[in-house]
Design a protein around this motif. Structure first.
Motif, PDB file in Angstrom:
ATOM      1  N   LEU A   1       0.864  -1.188   0.000  1.00  0.00           N
ATOM      2  CA  LEU A   1       0.000   0.000   0.000  1.00  0.00           C
ATOM      3  C   LEU A   1       0.893   1.229   0.000  1.00  0.00           C
ATOM      4  O   LEU A   1       1.865   1.295   0.748  1.00  0.00           O
ATOM      5  CB  LEU A   1      -0.875   0.024   1.252  1.00  0.00           C
ATOM      6  CG  LEU A   1      -1.955  -1.040   1.382  1.00  0.00           C
ATOM      7  CD1 LEU A   1      -2.606  -0.958   2.765  1.00  0.00           C
ATOM      8  CD2 LEU A   1      -3.014  -0.889   0.296  1.00  0.00           C
ATOM      9  N   ILE A   2       0.556   2.182  -0.835  1.00  0.00           N
ATOM     10  CA  ILE A   2       1.262   3.449  -0.814  1.00  0.00           C
ATOM     11  C   ILE A   2       0.316   4.456  -0.158  1.00  0.00           C
ATOM     12  O   ILE A   2      -0.748   4.762  -0.705  1.00  0.00           O
ATOM     13  CB  ILE A   2       1.642   3.924  -2.236  1.00  0.00           C
ATOM     14  CG1 ILE A   2       2.291   2.786  -3.040  1.00  0.00           C
ATOM     15  CG2 ILE A   2       2.554   5.153  -2.162  1.00  0.00           C
ATOM     16  CD1 ILE A   2       3.543   2.201  -2.452  1.00  0.00           C
ATOM     17  N   LEU A   3       0.695   4.920   1.003  1.00  0.00           N
ATOM     18  CA  LEU A   3      -0.156   5.845   1.749  1.00  0.00           C
ATOM     19  C   LEU A   3       0.391   7.254   1.584  1.00  0.00           C
ATOM     20  O   LEU A   3       1.590   7.494   1.789  1.00  0.00           O
ATOM     21  CB  LEU A   3      -0.162   5.465   3.232  1.00  0.00           C
ATOM     22  CG  LEU A   3      -0.412   3.986   3.570  1.00  0.00           C
ATOM     23  CD1 LEU A   3      -0.275   3.741   5.065  1.00  0.00           C
ATOM     24  CD2 LEU A   3      -1.793   3.563   3.091  1.00  0.00           C
ATOM     25  N   GLY A   4      -0.487   8.158   1.203  1.00  0.00           N
ATOM     26  CA  GLY A   4      -0.078   9.543   1.051  1.00  0.00           C
ATOM     27  C   GLY A   4      -1.062  10.443   1.764  1.00  0.00           C
ATOM     28  O   GLY A   4      -2.076   9.977   2.287  1.00  0.00           O
ATOM     29  N   LYS A   5      -0.754  11.725   1.797  1.00  0.00           N
ATOM     30  CA  LYS A   5      -1.655  12.632   2.497  1.00  0.00           C
ATOM     31  C   LYS A   5      -3.023  12.716   1.818  1.00  0.00           C
ATOM     32  O   LYS A   5      -4.033  12.950   2.466  1.00  0.00           O
ATOM     33  CB  LYS A   5      -1.009  14.009   2.647  1.00  0.00           C
ATOM     34  CG  LYS A   5      -0.128  14.021   3.907  1.00  0.00           C
ATOM     35  CD  LYS A   5       0.968  15.049   3.910  1.00  0.00           C
ATOM     36  CE  LYS A   5       1.850  14.819   5.145  1.00  0.00           C
ATOM     37  NZ  LYS A   5       3.220  15.267   5.004  1.00  0.00           N
ATOM     38  N   ASP A   6      -3.032  12.486   0.501  1.00  0.00           N
ATOM     39  CA  ASP A   6      -4.295  12.641  -0.237  1.00  0.00           C
ATOM     40  C   ASP A   6      -4.994  11.333  -0.579  1.00  0.00           C
ATOM     41  O   ASP A   6      -6.034  11.345  -1.229  1.00  0.00           O
ATOM     42  CB  ASP A   6      -4.052  13.410  -1.540  1.00  0.00           C
ATOM     43  CG  ASP A   6      -3.395  14.741  -1.269  1.00  0.00           C
ATOM     44  OD1 ASP A   6      -3.764  15.374  -0.267  1.00  0.00           O
ATOM     45  OD2 ASP A   6      -2.502  15.127  -2.045  1.00  0.00           O
ATOM     46  N   GLY A   7      -4.406  10.213  -0.216  1.00  0.00           N
ATOM     47  CA  GLY A   7      -5.089   8.973  -0.570  1.00  0.00           C
ATOM     48  C   GLY A   7      -4.198   7.756  -0.497  1.00  0.00           C
ATOM     49  O   GLY A   7      -3.048   7.823  -0.072  1.00  0.00           O
ATOM     50  N   VAL A   8      -4.792   6.655  -0.938  1.00  0.00           N
ATOM     51  CA  VAL A   8      -4.131   5.355  -0.838  1.00  0.00           C
ATOM     52  C   VAL A   8      -4.074   4.726  -2.228  1.00  0.00           C
ATOM     53  O   VAL A   8      -5.032   4.829  -2.993  1.00  0.00           O
ATOM     54  CB  VAL A   8      -4.936   4.424   0.093  1.00  0.00           C
ATOM     55  CG1 VAL A   8      -4.310   3.044   0.166  1.00  0.00           C
ATOM     56  CG2 VAL A   8      -5.071   5.023   1.485  1.00  0.00           C
ATOM     57  N   PHE A   9      -2.969   4.077  -2.519  1.00  0.00           N
ATOM     58  CA  PHE A   9      -2.885   3.252  -3.721  1.00  0.00           C
ATOM     59  C   PHE A   9      -2.490   1.847  -3.284  1.00  0.00           C
ATOM     60  O   PHE A   9      -1.601   1.678  -2.455  1.00  0.00           O
ATOM     61  CB  PHE A   9      -1.851   3.809  -4.702  1.00  0.00           C
ATOM     62  CG  PHE A   9      -1.594   2.910  -5.878  1.00  0.00           C
ATOM     63  CD1 PHE A   9      -2.603   2.636  -6.794  1.00  0.00           C
ATOM     64  CD2 PHE A   9      -0.359   2.311  -6.056  1.00  0.00           C
ATOM     65  CE1 PHE A   9      -2.384   1.785  -7.873  1.00  0.00           C
ATOM     66  CE2 PHE A   9      -0.125   1.461  -7.144  1.00  0.00           C
ATOM     67  CZ  PHE A   9      -1.140   1.201  -8.055  1.00  0.00           C
ATOM     68  N   GLY A  10      -3.156   0.858  -3.838  1.00  0.00           N
ATOM     69  CA  GLY A  10      -2.842  -0.520  -3.470  1.00  0.00           C
ATOM     70  C   GLY A  10      -2.369  -1.304  -4.669  1.00  0.00           C
ATOM     71  O   GLY A  10      -2.934  -1.198  -5.753  1.00  0.00           O
ATOM     72  N   VAL A  11      -1.311  -2.075  -4.467  1.00  0.00           N
ATOM     73  CA  VAL A  11      -0.823  -2.949  -5.536  1.00  0.00           C
ATOM     74  C   VAL A  11      -0.754  -4.365  -4.972  1.00  0.00           C
ATOM     75  O   VAL A  11      -0.386  -4.566  -3.814  1.00  0.00           O
ATOM     76  CB  VAL A  11       0.544  -2.462  -6.076  1.00  0.00           C
ATOM     77  CG1 VAL A  11       1.591  -2.350  -4.983  1.00  0.00           C
ATOM     78  CG2 VAL A  11       1.058  -3.370  -7.185  1.00  0.00           C
ATOM     79  N   LEU A  12      -1.159  -5.324  -5.771  1.00  0.00           N
ATOM     80  CA  LEU A  12      -1.126  -6.712  -5.311  1.00  0.00           C
ATOM     81  C   LEU A  12       0.269  -7.294  -5.482  1.00  0.00           C
ATOM     82  O   LEU A  12       1.123  -6.711  -6.127  1.00  0.00           O
ATOM     83  CB  LEU A  12      -2.113  -7.548  -6.120  1.00  0.00           C
ATOM     84  CG  LEU A  12      -3.586  -7.200  -5.978  1.00  0.00           C
ATOM     85  CD1 LEU A  12      -4.416  -8.188  -6.782  1.00  0.00           C
ATOM     86  CD2 LEU A  12      -4.022  -7.240  -4.525  1.00  0.00           C
ATOM     87  N   ALA A  13       0.464  -8.458  -4.907  1.00  0.00           N
ATOM     88  CA  ALA A  13       1.658  -9.245  -5.223  1.00  0.00           C
ATOM     89  C   ALA A  13       1.290 -10.123  -6.416  1.00  0.00           C
ATOM     90  O   ALA A  13       0.120 -10.448  -6.623  1.00  0.00           O
ATOM     91  CB  ALA A  13       2.050 -10.095  -4.033  1.00  0.00           C
ATOM     92  N   HIS A  14       2.274 -10.477  -7.197  1.00  0.00           N
ATOM     93  CA  HIS A  14       2.013 -11.353  -8.333  1.00  0.00           C
ATOM     94  C   HIS A  14       1.675 -12.750  -7.807  1.00  0.00           C
ATOM     95  O   HIS A  14       2.350 -13.239  -6.907  1.00  0.00           O
ATOM     96  CB  HIS A  14       3.261 -11.413  -9.217  1.00  0.00           C
ATOM     97  CG  HIS A  14       3.020 -12.052 -10.546  1.00  0.00           C
ATOM     98  ND1 HIS A  14       3.442 -13.322 -10.840  1.00  0.00           N
ATOM     99  CD2 HIS A  14       2.383 -11.599 -11.636  1.00  0.00           C
ATOM    100  CE1 HIS A  14       3.086 -13.616 -12.078  1.00  0.00           C
ATOM    101  NE2 HIS A  14       2.443 -12.595 -12.590  1.00  0.00           N
ATOM    102  N   PRO A  15       0.628 -13.385  -8.359  1.00  0.00           N
ATOM    103  CA  PRO A  15       0.304 -14.731  -7.868  1.00  0.00           C
ATOM    104  C   PRO A  15       1.491 -15.670  -8.111  1.00  0.00           C
ATOM    105  O   PRO A  15       1.908 -15.848  -9.248  1.00  0.00           O
ATOM    106  CB  PRO A  15      -0.880 -15.145  -8.753  1.00  0.00           C
ATOM    107  CG  PRO A  15      -1.443 -13.876  -9.298  1.00  0.00           C
ATOM    108  CD  PRO A  15      -0.287 -12.941  -9.432  1.00  0.00           C
ATOM    109  N   CYS A  16       2.041 -16.204  -7.040  1.00  0.00           N
ATOM    110  CA  CYS A  16       3.237 -17.041  -7.175  1.00  0.00           C
ATOM    111  C   CYS A  16       2.986 -18.388  -6.505  1.00  0.00           C
ATOM    112  O   CYS A  16       2.706 -18.450  -5.318  1.00  0.00           O
ATOM    113  CB  CYS A  16       4.424 -16.347  -6.529  1.00  0.00           C
ATOM    114  SG  CYS A  16       5.940 -17.304  -6.621  1.00  0.00           S
TER     115      CYS A  16
END
Lengths: 299, 299
Positions: free
Chosen positions: A208-223
């Motif tokens: 998760l990338i947390l910033g003052k204005d919001g959140v971005f989420g990235v998954l892990a590659h299915p491994c």
């Protein structure tokens, strides 16, 4: 191309439920610089002992990693020993031998000090601070750390954190640092300590990338077959920062793409022991996996 | 509009580190039907005792939930008591009192049996099987379960699983059922047991929809204040199945959107104790949160 990566270069001993391997080349700087090298030409700062393989140094050069800030010292290289349980998200540090890293004070080539983009990968906070002090005008500083320093060198760590733009951590570290159980509250508390962005690495659950204005989420590659999770976090940072360095723009769109490239590079790192996977990795594989990440979440 | 939801209607006693609440209306059918009711008009099958609140029944009716399959029995309603630690992802079942559910054999209205779309929410596998047997020609069957039945009623559970199209589970259940540590391998093993799709609910880490041709990942909504995680999984299933029932199409695109609506409904459920949050929930809030989920992962 002005990304400087400061961190450890090491021999790792890694025990998984399946096998034990000794003398694996690792270290936060090693993984990060190699992952970044698919996007940019990072300059590295660190120290290795006489036992560090020439083959790895040659591989750094082949990948256009600038090693003028790498010191070759008398003695043995840094050594880390870790054990993974059946769940590759959990590991225990069994041994930590500083060796040549004890008392290391790097000599920075003059052009390094003018770099705009600095990554203080996981090492002793006092050393991170010392190096940060010697940079003239870094525009963007990122750092990483581990529980050990949060517990034992908190004040120095907070001084460095205050001067950072981006803090990489895992969930446990974020919670330990802030004494908050909720990750989003923890992120907000960390931002109050200095950095405008917090990248929380969550292993198989992505980041998760947390910033003052919001959140971005990235998954892990299915491994389906995690061979060795060591270095996943450093490879995440390497892909992230290498991409940003390449596009030379730090805005929301590029930060999101950077995080995905971070997750892409981490997903390759765990497919083999140590840095082995990077030796055969092709640019086309990186691009294809980036597209797979798009498909993974699009709706 | 032919979604039938079979499951429990209960009183829950919930203990979180902050407080203890008794007599909260809950149950797998309750949460699922309410979440689904924002998309479709589910028909429910279950049993309640004389103590079950008239107010909740009135709320079901207000939400256009078809309660002709709901039995009103003499005695006390099903009761579950659970305790959450500081980490809301971990809970312990403290008490389970079947009460009117013991020996329950539902009377299904004739038109229920012709439903195309059946969800066997978490109840005893033998009861799930008995009900499934009485449906004439269900086109699409989904089921959920808990560790307790995987450990103690494995054979009946496997018989039901074999006839399902979609299996809802959490990570622990997937691993327990298959004895696989890797989630993607576990998913593949479950698909070999019958269902073409496995929806793995991962709490604060979102959910993964595993299919024979690929993986779709949905995040959880960033939530700073989890009040009561009970019912999140059932609300996920309700949003998921309610949406599919509304669009009347089961293809990759709609399954992905269904999973997002599942995560949307789960994110509302945890914002208050029991079903409280659903009482004030507006369609516009659901739509807005769906769009927030898009922004959360787009790059």
């Amino acid at each position: 191309m002005t990304l400087v990566v400061v961190g450890s270069l090491a021999f790792d001993t890694i025990e998984t439920p399946e096998e034990r391997r000794e003398g694996i080349v690792g270290g936060s700087c090693t993984y990060c610089a190699l992952a970044a090298s698919y996007f940019a030409s990072p300059m590295i700062v660190g120290v290795v002992g006489e036992d560090f393989p020439q083959e790895t140094i040659a591989f750094f050069k082949e990948r256009k990693i600038d090693i003028r800030g790498l010191e070759f010292a008398k003695g043995k290289s840094f050594h880390w020993e870790g054990r993974y349980g059946h769940d590759p998200n959990h590991r225990t540090t069994v041994k930590l031998e500083m060796n040549v890293f004890a008392g290391f004070r790097p000599h920075l080539p003059p052009d390094y000090k003018q770099a705009e983009f600095l990554f203080l990968a996981n090492i002793e906070p006092e050393l991170q601070e010392d190096i940060l002090n010697r940079f003239e005008n870094p525009k963007w500083v990122a750092m990483d750390t581990i529980n050990h320093w949060i517990k034992n060198n908190r004040e120095a760590l907070l001084r460095v954190l205050k001067r950072c733009n981006l803090f990489f951590c895992n969930e446990e570290e974020a919670k330990l640092l802030t004494e908050e159980i909720n990750l989003f509250k923890a992120g907000r508390k960390i931002m109050e300590m200095g950095p405008g962005l917090v990248a929380v690495k969550k292993g198989e659950h992505g980041a998760l990338i947390l910033g003052k204005d919001g959140v971005f989420g990235v998954l892990a590659h299915p491994c389906e077959e995690v061979i060795d999770p060591t270095g996943a976090g450093d490879s995440f940072a390497g892909g992230f920062l290498g991409y940003l360095d390449a596009v030379r723009q730090i805005n929301e769109k590029e930060l999101r793409r950077a995080a995905v490239y971070g997750s892409v590079m981490a997903s390759f790192a765990i497919e083999d022991f140590g840095i082995e996977r990077f030796k055969s990795l092709k640019r086309s594989e990186i691009k294809n996996r980036f597209l797979e990440f798009k498909k993974l979440v699009s709706f």
